[in-house]
Scaffold this active site. Structure first.
Site: not given
Length: 255
Positions: A6-10, A109-111, A186
């Site tokens: 499963d190829v994702g952008n990240t 998306g295919a994912d 913070t």
């Protein structure tokens, strides 16, 4: 052995299934790198196999869901050379396992389709899937098992990076529960806003989805950050991190 990718952008998720087994033999989550060559990907995959005492020569089939078209030919070449297998790519508008009832199925998306196929098989219908990845994606599957719609929001890490990069004095933070919404430092303030803010977003969209679907649909979370948010809302029924890999296995078995 079946290799699912499963190829994702990240990130890229990989999983192996042995013949006749519907459970993962092993799985990995690695950074998606656009600059890797086919040989580099092949060597990288081979090293992952070696680390788990798996043999690349046992791979008989490869199925890929990719949202990074630039890498498709690279991965195909890597699979052919290192596994001696031509991979099959899942495409939303070509698969027959789930009906995509959106105006433009080819845009899905295919994912997401892989996760929907896996989610429906493992958790039934009606179902809402929340995927925490590069984007936070909410998917609806109706009682008849059709993919009916989706909402897409900026992902958690993208939101953190945007906030820190655009604000001179804000530090990078680890995604942890500060224990209270009223931050006293913070870092605590950032953690409270991110963790509880995304939990609130999740609840708001699930509520709207259920209203529009007309049913109290079950909710399953997936993706790398699913556990973090699931701890802070009662609307997520379960976490299933490998839905897309399961969906790819089912897609392979349907051929």
């Amino acid at each position: 052995m079946l290799l699912t990718i499963d190829v994702g952008n990240t990130e890229t998720k990989l999983g192996c299934f042995t013949n006749g087994n519907d459970r993962l033999t092993d799985h990995w989550r690695v950074t998606t790198k656009m600059t890797r060559t086919a040989d580099e990907y092949g060597v990288f995959f081979s090293q992952l196999f070696m680390s788990s005492n798996l043999n690349v020569h046992d791979v008989e089939a490869v199925v890929i869901a990719s949202v990074v078209p630039k890498l498709d030919s690279v991965l195909e070449a890597a699979c052919k050379r290192f596994f001696n297998v031509t991979p099959v790519f899942l495409k939303a508008h070509r698969q027959k396992l789930i009906s995509v009832n959106t105006e433009r199925p080819s845009e899905v998306g295919a994912d997401l389709i892989a996760a929907a196929i896996g989610g429906r098989a493992r958790h039934g219908t009606p179902l809402i899937i929340v995927s925490y990845g590069t984007a936070t994606v909410f998917m609806a599957i109706d009682a008849e098992g059709n993919y009916t719609g989706v909402a897409i929001a900026p992902g958690i890490n993208i939101s953190i990076d945007a906030l820190v990069n655009r604000t001179a004095k804000l530090p990078q933070i680890s995604l942890e529960d500060p224990g209270h919404a009223l931050g006293r430092t913070t870092i605590e303030s950032l953690q409270a806003g991110i963790v509880y803010g995304f939990a609130g977003q999740t609840e708001a969209l699930i509520t709207r989805f259920r209203h529009e679907m007309g049913t109290d649909a079950k909710v399953v979370a997936t993706g790398g950050l699913a556990e973090v948010i699931a701890k802070h809302t009662k609307l997520i029924d379960s976490v299933d991190p490998h839905l897309s890999l399961t969906g790819l296995r089912l897609f392979h078995e349907s051929h």
